[in-house]
Design a protein around this motif. Structure first.
Motif, PDB file in Angstrom:
ATOM      1  N   THR A  85      43.945  31.474  69.641  1.00 50.26           N
ATOM      2  CA  THR A  85      44.591  30.177  69.773  1.00 50.26           C
ATOM      3  C   THR A  85      44.715  29.569  68.384  1.00 50.26           C
ATOM      4  OG1 THR A  85      43.621  29.868  71.965  1.00 50.26           O
ATOM      5  CG2 THR A  85      44.457  27.909  70.851  1.00 50.26           C
ATOM      6  N   ILE A  86      45.946  29.325  67.962  1.00 50.56           N
ATOM      7  CA  ILE A  86      46.229  28.853  66.602  1.00 50.56           C
ATOM      8  C   ILE A  86      47.000  27.540  66.657  1.00 50.56           C
ATOM      9  CG2 ILE A  86      47.382  29.394  64.419  1.00 50.56           C
ATOM     10  CD1 ILE A  86      45.021  31.222  64.993  1.00 50.56           C
ATOM     11  N   GLY A  87      46.661  26.606  65.784  1.00 53.90           N
ATOM     12  CA  GLY A  87      47.417  25.362  65.677  1.00 53.90           C
ATOM     13  C   GLY A  87      46.709  24.188  66.338  1.00 53.90           C
ATOM     14  N   ARG A 114      37.903  30.611  62.375  1.00 54.05           N
ATOM     15  CA  ARG A 114      37.666  29.396  61.608  1.00 54.05           C
ATOM     16  C   ARG A 114      38.384  28.203  62.228  1.00 54.05           C
ATOM     17  NH1 ARG A 114      38.932  31.067  56.636  1.00 54.05           N
ATOM     18  NH2 ARG A 114      36.776  31.427  55.973  1.00 54.05           N
ATOM     19  N   GLN A 115      39.572  28.411  62.761  1.00 58.76           N
ATOM     20  CA  GLN A 115      40.294  27.306  63.394  1.00 58.76           C
ATOM     21  C   GLN A 115      39.553  26.809  64.633  1.00 58.76           C
ATOM     22  OE1 GLN A 115      44.494  27.153  63.812  1.00 58.76           O
ATOM     23  NE2 GLN A 115      44.917  28.342  61.975  1.00 58.76           N
ATOM     24  N   LEU A 116      38.984  27.720  65.408  1.00 59.72           N
ATOM     25  CA  LEU A 116      38.175  27.312  66.553  1.00 59.72           C
ATOM     26  C   LEU A 116      36.959  26.511  66.088  1.00 59.72           C
ATOM     27  CD1 LEU A 116      38.214  30.666  68.554  1.00 59.72           C
ATOM     28  CD2 LEU A 116      39.211  28.511  69.346  1.00 59.72           C
ATOM     29  N   SER A 117      36.325  26.998  65.038  1.00 58.46           N
ATOM     30  CA  SER A 117      35.146  26.341  64.493  1.00 58.46           C
ATOM     31  C   SER A 117      35.476  24.950  63.968  1.00 58.46           C
ATOM     32  CB  SER A 117      34.547  27.204  63.381  1.00 58.46           C
ATOM     33  OG  SER A 117      33.469  26.551  62.754  1.00 58.46           O
ATOM     34  N   ASP A 118      36.539  24.862  63.190  1.00 55.72           N
ATOM     35  CA  ASP A 118      36.934  23.578  62.615  1.00 55.72           C
ATOM     36  C   ASP A 118      37.304  22.563  63.693  1.00 55.72           C
ATOM     37  OD1 ASP A 118      36.509  24.615  60.111  1.00 55.72           O
ATOM     38  OD2 ASP A 118      38.637  24.949  59.651  1.00 55.72           O
TER      39      ASP A 118
END
Length: 232
Positions: A85-87, A114-118
Motif C-alpha cells: 500500500t503506497i501513498g 517505511r511508508q507503513l511505519s511512517d
C-alpha cells in the motif's frame, strides 16, 4: 425461474458444489496443519468470506485497500493485503481498517515498509520472495538484509515470508520437479533466516492449482488459494 430464462450477463453458482469446495479445502488444511487464509479476489463477497472463516480460515487475503474495506463486513480477525500500500491517501484508509482488524501486508521493498511505519500503521509484514514465477518478490539472497532493515522500523513487525508458486500449473513430470525445487528453496530459506535470528512465524504460499500438494513444501505454514471456491 429457470436458467434459460435468465438475462445475460448473469452469475450462476451451484451452492452445493461451492459448499463442497469450501469443505474440501478446510479439511485438507486442517489435516495437514496448515493455516488457511483464502484470497477473496475471486468472489469479492463478504458473505462467502464469512463462510470461509466459519470453516476455519484464520483470516482473509485481499489485493488492495478497497477490498480490505469491503471485507470488514465479514469480521475477519486478520486481513492480509497481498500487495504493498503506497501513498498517503491509501495509507490513511488502511489505518482505519487496522482499527477493526489486524493488518498484515506482503511487500518486497524497504520503501513500502517505511511508508507503513511512517503512517503509524501497526502492520505485520510478510516479506515476499520470488519462488520461481519471476513476477514479484526479491531474490532469496536479498531477504536477510531487507528483513534486517524492516525489523528496525517502528510500528511494523516482521512476521514471516510470502511467495506465489504461480509457475506450477500442473503436477505432471515438470510440475513435480518444480514442486520439489520449491520445497528445497523454502526449506533452505527458512533455515538461513532462522540461523540469522529472523525465524519467520508464518511462511505463506500456495495457489489453487497446487492446493492439494502444498503440504509437501517443507517449512510452509499457510496457504492462500482463491479460485478453489468456484473451481471454474
Amino acid at each position: 425461474m429457470k436458467i434459460n430464462e435468465l438475462d445475460t450477463p448473469a452469475l450462476v453458482v451451484d451452492l452445493d458444489i461451492l459448499q463442497a469446495n469450501l469443505l474440501r479445502m478446510a479439511s485438507y488444511t486442517q489435516t495437514h496443519g496448515l493455516r488457511l487464509r483464502p484470497h477473496t479476489k475471486t468472489h469479492k463477497s463478504p458473505m462467502l468470506a464469512r463462510r470461509q472463516l466459519d470453516l476455519g480460515a484464520v483470516g482473509l487475503t485481499v489485493a488492495k485497500v478497497g477490498e480490505a474495506e469491503e471485507m470488514l463486513a465479514a469480521e475477519p480477525k486478520d486481513i492480509l493485503v497481498a500487495f504493498p500500500t503506497i501513498g498517503a491517501t491509501k495509507l490513511a484508509r488502511l489505518k482505519e481498517v487496522a482499527k477493526r482488524s489486524q493488518i498484515t501486508v506482503a511487500l518486497d521493498s524497504l520503501e513500502a515498509a517505511r511508508q507503513l511505519s511512517d503512517a503509524g500503521i501497526p502492520a505485520r509484514i510478510l516479506v515476499e520472495f520470488d519462488a520461481g514465477l519471476g513476477r514479484v518478490g526479491v531474490a532469496p539472497h536479498e531477504l536477510l538484509p531487507l528483513i534486517g532493515k524492516i525489523a528496525a522500523l517502528p510500528h511494523v513487525v516482521f512476521d514471516g515470508l510470502a511467495f506465489y508458486p504461480g509457475h506450477i500449473k500442473h503436477l505432471d513430470e515438470t510440475g513435480e520437479r518444480q514442486l520439489s525445487e520449491l520445497s528445497d528453496l523454502v526449506q533452505s530459506t527458512v533455515a538461513h533466516l532462522s540461523a540469522s535470528g529472523f525465524a519467520p512465524r508464518i511462511v505463506s504460499g500456495g495457489s489453487t492449482p497446487t492446493w492439494a500438494h502444498m503440504h509437501r513444501v517443507a517449512g510452509l505454514t499457510e496457504v492462500r488459494p482463491g479460485t478453489y471456491i468456484f473451481n471454474d
